[in-house]
Design a protein around this motif. Structure first.
Motif, PDB file in Angstrom:
ATOM      1  N   PHE A 189      -3.488   5.433   6.798  1.00  0.00           N
ATOM      2  CA  PHE A 189      -4.020   4.110   6.454  1.00  0.00           C
ATOM      3  C   PHE A 189      -3.608   3.078   7.502  1.00  0.00           C
ATOM      4  O   PHE A 189      -4.436   2.286   7.981  1.00  0.00           O
TER       5      PHE A 189
ATOM      6  N   LEU B  55      -8.924   1.552   3.239  1.00  0.00           N
ATOM      7  CA  LEU B  55      -8.681   2.144   1.919  1.00  0.00           C
ATOM      8  C   LEU B  55      -9.792   3.119   1.537  1.00  0.00           C
ATOM      9  O   LEU B  55      -9.542   4.139   0.884  1.00  0.00           O
TER      10      LEU B  55
ATOM     11  N   TYR C 110       0.873  -1.175   0.000  1.00  0.00           N
ATOM     12  CA  TYR C 110       0.000   0.000   0.000  1.00  0.00           C
ATOM     13  C   TYR C 110       0.912   1.228   0.000  1.00  0.00           C
ATOM     14  O   TYR C 110       1.648   1.460   0.968  1.00  0.00           O
TER      15      TYR C 110
ATOM     16  N   THR D  97      -8.950   6.447   3.118  1.00  0.00           N
ATOM     17  CA  THR D  97      -7.681   7.103   2.768  1.00  0.00           C
ATOM     18  C   THR D  97      -7.475   7.018   1.258  1.00  0.00           C
ATOM     19  O   THR D  97      -6.705   6.193   0.772  1.00  0.00           O
TER      20      THR D  97
END
Length: 255
Positions: free
Chosen positions: A89, A103, A78, A106
Motif C-alpha cells: 500500500f 486501497l 492503515y 491492496t
C-alpha cells in the motif's frame, strides 16, 4: 518464676573495677575529626545565568509548543497483520496514487480515522512518532506499536496547534528553563579552575574565589557519624572523600 529467683547481691567496688578493666573497649570513644568542607553544584550557578528580556522572548517563540496547550491531529491509520500488505500500500502511494486509489489495489487494509492529542496515545515511542510526522503525507515505512499488533502506516490529515499561554504569564518559567543548561555550562567550565585551586589554597580562599560557602561540620567518626549519631548528608554522598579524611593529618586537604 521470676518471683522465686533470689536477689542478686550488689557487686563490690573491686568487682566493678575488675569488670571495667576487662571491658574497656565498650567505653572507648571512637576517634572523631572536625571537618571543613566546600561543595557546590550546577544549582549554585543558576543566579549567574542571566538573560535579556529579548532573549527570553526569542526562546519563548522558539519553544512555543512547550508553553501551549496540546496540539490536536486528525490521523488515518492503515493497518494489516501482514507487513508486506502494508508495504505494498505504501509503495503505491509513493508511486503517486492517492490513498483511496491504493486501497482499491491492496485489499485487506483496515482504515482507522481518529482525532488525537498527545495524552491520548499511551505508547511513548508511537506518540513521539505521530506528533513529529508532517501533515499530508503517508509515512513510507510500516510500523508496529507492540509485538503482536498489526503493522500500520499513518497519514496526518490535519494539525490544529495548541493555544499558547501568554508570554507575560510564563516569562519567569521560560527564564528558569533557560537558566538550567546555562548553569550546567558554567558549572562545567569551573571544573578545571576549581581543581587547580583545590591543589593547595585554603578552603576559605577557594570559597571566596568561587563565591561558595565553606561548611564547618560537627566532629565525626570514621563512619561519618557525630556523637549524637547523625550523619551529615554532604559526607554520606561522598564516602570516598570521607574515607580519605581519616588518613590525613590535621591541616591536610583531600584532593
Amino acid at each position: 518464676t521470676p518471683a522465686l529467683v533470689t536477689g542478686v547481691a550488689a557487686p563490690t567496688d573491686a568487682a566493678m573495677e575488675a569488670w571495667y578493666e576487662s571491658n574497656k573497649e565498650r567505653f572507648k570513644q571512637p576517634e572523631r575529626r572536625r571537618i571543613s568542607a566546600l561543595a557546590y553544584s550546577a544549582d549554585d550557578f543558576l543566579d549567574r545565568a542571566s538573560f535579556t528580556d529579548e532573549q527570553v522572548r526569542a526562546e519563548y517563540d522558539l519553544q512555543i509548543k512547550t508553553y501551549s496547550t496540546p496540539e490536536t491531529r486528525q490521523i488515518v491509520e492503515y493497518s494489516n497483520a501482514d507487513r508486506n500488505i502494508v508495504q505494498a500500500f505504501v509503495d503505491l502511494v509513493m508511486q503517486g496514487l492517492t490513498p483511496e486509489e491504493a486501497l482499491t489495489r491492496t485489499p485487506g487494509i483496515t482504515v482507522t480515522e481518529r482525532t488525537v492529542t498527545p495524552d491520548q496515545i499511551a505508547d511513548e515511542p508511537y506518540r513521539n512518532f505521530l506528533f513529529q510526522l508532517p501533515a499530508g503525507r503517508v509515512h513510507n515505512v510500516p510500523v508496529q506499536v507492540a509485538e503482536g499488533q498489526p503493522f500500520q502506516t499513518v497519514l496526518v490529515k490535519s494539525v490544529t496547534p495548541g493555544t499558547p499561554t501568554p508570554f507575560e504569564q510564563v516569562a519567569d518559567q521560560v527564564r528558569a528553563n533557560m537558566a538550567k543548561p546555562e548553569a550546567e555550562r558554567l558549572y562545567e567550565e569551573s571544573a578545571d579552575p576549581f581543581r587547580d585551586a583545590a591543589g593547595g589554597q585554603p578552603l576559605e580562599d577557594i570559597g571566596k574565589q568561587f563565591g561558595i560557602p565553606v561548611y564547618n561540620l560537627a566532629a565525626i567518626d570514621a563512619q561519618g557519624r557525630t556523637s549524637a549519631g547523625d550523619q551529615p548528608q554532604l559526607l554520606v554522598g561522598n564516602r570516598d572523600a570521607m574515607r580519605d579524611l581519616f588518613t590525613l593529618t590535621p591541616g591536610q586537604m583531600t584532593t
